[in-house]
Design a protein around this motif. Structure first.
Motif, PDB file in Angstrom:
ATOM      1  N   CYS A   1       8.515  11.290   1.066  1.00  0.00           N
ATOM      2  CA  CYS A   1       8.207  10.251   1.566  1.00  0.00           C
ATOM      3  C   CYS A   1       9.208   9.248   2.279  1.00  0.00           C
ATOM      4  O   CYS A   1      10.213   8.995   1.471  1.00  0.00           O
TER       5      CYS A   1
ATOM      6  N   CYS B   1       3.567  13.308   2.938  1.00  0.00           N
ATOM      7  CA  CYS B   1       2.889  13.216   1.579  1.00  0.00           C
ATOM      8  C   CYS B   1       1.778  14.269   1.703  1.00  0.00           C
ATOM      9  O   CYS B   1       1.583  14.979   0.968  1.00  0.00           O
TER      10      CYS B   1
ATOM     11  N   CYS C   1       4.291   2.088   4.678  1.00  0.00           N
ATOM     12  CA  CYS C   1       4.052   3.263   5.344  1.00  0.00           C
ATOM     13  C   CYS C   1       4.124   3.293   6.891  1.00  0.00           C
ATOM     14  O   CYS C   1       3.650   2.734   7.520  1.00  0.00           O
TER      15      CYS C   1
END
Lengths: 258, 668
Positions: B287, B348, B342
């Motif tokens: 991430c 992910c 995000c």
């Protein structure tokens, strides 16, 4: 408590404006419209006051113009106003500020509004006359260019923006009219449930002829783009030399170094 | 070997009942979720489940995954062995000895060998956690050296050891053939020499040890992360068959709630995800937000969702949360700044071996924040108003949309007359740097004799940022307008230069009944070169060493990896250099998911992380295929290179269209 918010729908100021065929206003083709920024502060303040007073005040939002102003009214309803009044006028752009104020005053005179919000001016015409003229026609207390607003027990305490960075504090009893300036608040982005609810709120349409009695006191003679002045000067070259030349120009052509 | 049935039978019954009860409790929590159809195309689903669950395809994509695969495949074989163990414990005559001798012996050999394999694998796994744990095993709620992990590994090890002990003793007692169970036979030798009574006592001891640990382990499963043994295989069956970035539409009706603001507003599949996570940390390790010290960790989001669900209570059929889903209440709540961190890069989801969908959950929560609460970073207010009012993120007057071609002759799209629509996009129309790319692309299309046109001032924003930011209502309005515009003009073939436009037109608008043939410009350029329609005048050499950066929305979200590389190779004569993280492992530039329009105040900067990686290849040119990447790399390079004396020269950023267009210059 009854509150009236007067809003105007104006063209997006990013647009490219063209003078219309009759030469007295801008051409409305190809323009995107939105709510006048200063009026948005008025809507937000009215809704905040409504929330502060436990939802008791009834907030009416009014706009004068062609059918497209319905969009601006719907936004105000989504932000939290209770009912909308659309004064239908396809030619509102060419009405003088006095005529617009007369229409609003004619609508408001027997409705018992305790408080009226308007923007301090519109972004397109910018006359800054409508709010104060409405107050005059209704014989109301009026405070302009508010950047801070508090209301308790029927008394408004406001901060007005004055010249030169000064602020003035005003205190007055309701009923009154205030005009709103940048800095008063940050208008909310309506939540989706409120957008949905807005579609079911009362929406009254009134033809302008029912409210308009006043003749224009001023007439727009001509609208034109400012004449182009000479171009700017771009200095290039060595830093010290450029500084010297800049000082020379400032001495010759301006008053700053005299 | 006959155990005491009067003790074993009630023990087994009680264990099975308890197990069933705990599973029921867990799955009734999953049933709290909203309806969602995850049964369409069952044959595809079965095949995917076979590949990814039984085939361990994603598990094996990392070297250490082989250890898990060993344990998993051993486990599959040993399900049969343990099944026999429990059945024969009740009815000793019901055992695999009923099979033909050859099959029985073969199974004995297999069980014996895979038990050793499993034992070795758990020892290696324990060793890894003890001596060289990777950082991504640690999170705020679980550590690499967590007691739980070691307990699970020891349970498996004890089961294997008890298996060898039991069968070793039985072999020594002459009750089982040594030849088919070489490991157990060796274990038997290690136990002895003992009297037959001694071996019988040992056999009994190992039998009970095996039975008790097995039943205890069984009942431990539904309670903690090891529940993935039960849920991971079905989760691979239920995996999204759609593009990961295409979230379902919302129905805008009065009285509806929008997005996810409480855990029961997730779908059952979202909630099932929570019970599939085995805390492997792979999502965490890829991430970009986590890597740059932001408050988001995709694994934590899934964990908090699960914790919120498990901490809640059932009041009849009504679920009651014990704490808000979105907030700063710690475990069980997802912090708002995590949700806004995000980039929707999808790393992910691409990393998760069991297809947990972390990113869509974040978008669902964004929808709730935007649509129900209007809580979002303040920069977004401008963005939303700009797109809603002027149909572009910068809020530039729509009339400026055509300014990029002031020096070119560009025709409007007309169905029947023009083949392709060049959907210029907001960046291509308004961003001064990206306008060069638009001109380069237009030059290429003209040089290849492509019949193309544009929408000009009628073009609208595609709405990608709105949708990823959770402003679904504004996206919906824009999408409907675009779909109407495209259908009205009879547009079927589209070229885009932005992977975000590309993905939105191709995937998102399909939900609105618009099927388009959309080509990213890299695909179009490739096609033209392959067909011989685009002839370059010279090989592009002066851009030097080129390294290529994969855009998330072109690569990971839409599986276009080769087209841009081939285009660069065709123009320069050599394949671009690769960064360490490339293709599906590519690392986001930091601008996706609407992050382009937000300040990056938390942690370090994502673009700098990526640029530093790119610079290790000592490139003269970093080549991108996306306007967002272009901006992020340009900005980052300015920061890194400004004011520095760089003897090897400055690295520049180019879009693939610019690289190819260089080859169109007259050769000198």
């Amino acid at each position: 408590m009854k509150i009236l918010v007067c809003i105007k729908q104006i063209p997006d100021m990013e647009s490219r404006f063209k003078v219309n065929g009759t030469g007295d206003w801008y051409d409305e083709a190809d323009l995107a419209y939105r709510m006048n920024e200063y009026d948005e502060y008025g809507v937000e303040q009215a809704v905040q006051l409504k929330e502060q007073l436990g939802n008791d005040p009834d907030v009416t939002v009014l706009s004068i113009g062609s059918d497209r102003v319905g969009e601006a009214l719907k936004k105000a309803l989504a932000m939290g106003c209770d009912r909308a009044v659309h004064v239908q006028d396809a030619d509102s752009g060419r009405k003088s500020p006095y005529q617009i104020a007369s229409v609003i005053a004619a609508f408001a005179k027997d409705k018992g509004f305790d408080l009226i919000f308007t923007g301090m001016q519109s972004q397109d015409r910018g006359s800054a006359q409508v709010g104060v003229t409405v107050a005059e026609l209704l014989g109301r207390t009026c405070a302009t260019t508010l950047v801070d607003f508090a209301c308790a027990d029927g008394v408004v305490t406001g901060k007005r923006e004055l010249e030169g960075g000064m602020k003035g504090v005003v205190k007055f009893a309701l009923p009154a009219l205030v005009t709103c300036q940048l800095g008063l608040n940050i208008p909310r982005y309506p939540t989706l449930p409120n957008i949905m609810k807005a579609k079911k709120k009362e929406f009254v349409v009134v033809p302008v002829a029912e409210l308009l009695a006043a003749e224009p006191m001023t007439v727009t003679e001509k609208l034109y783009a400012p004449t182009k002045k000479g171009g700017g000067i771009v200095l290039e070259g060595d830093m010290a030399d450029m500084a010297d030349r800049l000082v020379g120009i400032l001495k010759d052509k301006t008053a700053v170094l005299r | 070997m006959a155990p005491n049935i009067t003790i074993f039978a009630p023990l087994l019954a009680a264990s099975l009942l308890l197990f069933a009860w705990n599973c029921y409790r867990r799955f009734s929590l999953v049933a709290v979720g909203q309806a969602e159809d995850r049964f369409q195309r069952p044959a595809t689903r079965l095949w995917e489940m076979f590949r990814f669950a039984f085939g361990q395809k994603r598990v094996l994509s990392r070297p250490f995954g082989v250890v898990h695969a060993c344990i998993f495949w051993s486990f599959l074989a040993l399900v049969l062995a343990n099944g026999e163990f429990l059945v024969a414990g009740l009815v000793p005559s019901l055992n695999l000895g009923l099979l033909p001798a050859f099959a029985h012996h073969l199974l004995m050999l297999v069980f014996d060998l895979v038990s050793l394999l499993a034992l070795t694998a758990v020892l290696v796994a324990a060793g890894r956690r003890l001596f060289c744990p990777p950082a991504y095993l640690d999170s705020s709620y679980a550590k690499a050296r967590s007691p739980e992990a070691f307990m699970i590994l020891s349970c498996i090890a004890v089961l294997m050891l008890a298996y060898f002990g039991l069968h070793g003793a039985l072999i020594e007692l002459g009750q089982e053939p040594a030849g088919w169970m070489p490991i157990s036979a060796r274990a038997g030798k290690l136990l002895g020499p003992l009297s037959p009574q001694g071996f019988a006592a040992l056999a009994s001891f190992f039998w009970w040890l095996h039975a008790v640990v097995l039943l205890a382990f069984l009942n431990y499963l539904p309670l903690k992360k090891h529940m993935h043994i039960i849920t991971a295989i079905p989760n691979c069956f239920f995996k999204s068959l759609e593009k990961p970035n295409t979230q379902p539409r919302e129905e805008f009706k009065v009285g509806n709630s929008f997005g996810v603001g409480s855990v029961d507003q997730f779908t059952w599949k979202d909630l099932l995800d929570g019970f599939c996570c085995t805390e492997c940390g792979r999502c965490q390790s890829v991430c970009p937000a986590t890597a740059t010290g932001k408050p988001l960790n995709p694994r934590q989001v899934v964990h908090d969702m699960k914790a919120n669900l498990v901490n809640g209570t059932m009041d009849g059929k009504l679920f009651k949360s014990a704490q808000p889903l979105i907030g700063s209440q710690g475990e069980g709540s997802v912090a708002e700044d995590a949700i806004w961190s995000c980039t929707t890069c999808g790393a992910c989801m691409a990393a998760c071996p069991v297809f947990i969908e972390q990113m869509p959950k974040i978008v669902k929560m964004r929808r709730n924040l935007v649509e129900m609460q209007t809580r979002f970073p303040e920069e977004l207010l401008n963005l939303f108003e700009n797109i809603e009012g002027r149909s572009n993120p910068w809020g530039i007057a729509p009339t400026e949309r055509t300014k990029w071609y002031s020096t070119m002759d560009v025709k409007p799209f007309e169905a029947g007359k023009t083949e392709y629509l060049l959907y210029v996009g907001c960046a291509g129309s308004f961003d001064s740097r990206q306008k060069h790319v638009t001109v380069a692309l237009a030059t290429i299309l003209d040089a290849a004799g492509v019949s193309w046109g544009i929408l000009g001032k009628e073009e609208l924003c595609c709405g990608d940022s709105l949708r990823r930011l959770g402003n679904e209502y504004a996206f919906d309005k824009l999408a409907k307008e675009n779909v109407q515009l495209f259908k009205g003009k009879g547009i079927t073939k589209v070229i885009t230069q932005c992977p975000h436009c590309f993905s939105t037109l191709q995937n998102d608008y399909r939900q609105y009944g618009l099927e388009l043939e959309v080509l990213h410009h890299s695909q179009m350029i490739n096609l033209l070169i392959a067909d011989g329609r685009l002839q370059l005048n010279s090989q592009v050499k002066h851009l030097g060493n080129i390294v290529f950066h994969d855009s998330c929305y072109l690569g990971r979200h839409n599986d276009v990896y080769e087209a841009p590389r081939q285009a660069i190779e065709a123009a320069t004569g050599s394949a671009p250099a690769e960064m360490e993280r490339n293709r599906e492992n590519s690392f986001c530039c930091g601008a996706g998911g609407g992050r382009m329009w937000m300040e990056e105040q938390l942690g370090s900067r994502i673009n700098l992380n990526r640029i530093e990686e790119a610079l290790t290849a000592k490139p003269d040119t970093i080549c991108v295929s996306c306007p967002y990447c272009l901006t992020m790399f340009d900005d980052g390079l300015k920061d890194l290179q400004s004011g520095k004396d760089l003897p090897s020269g400055r690295t520049q950023v180019k879009d693939i269209a610019e690289v190819v267009a260089e080859g169109l210059r007259p050769s000198v």
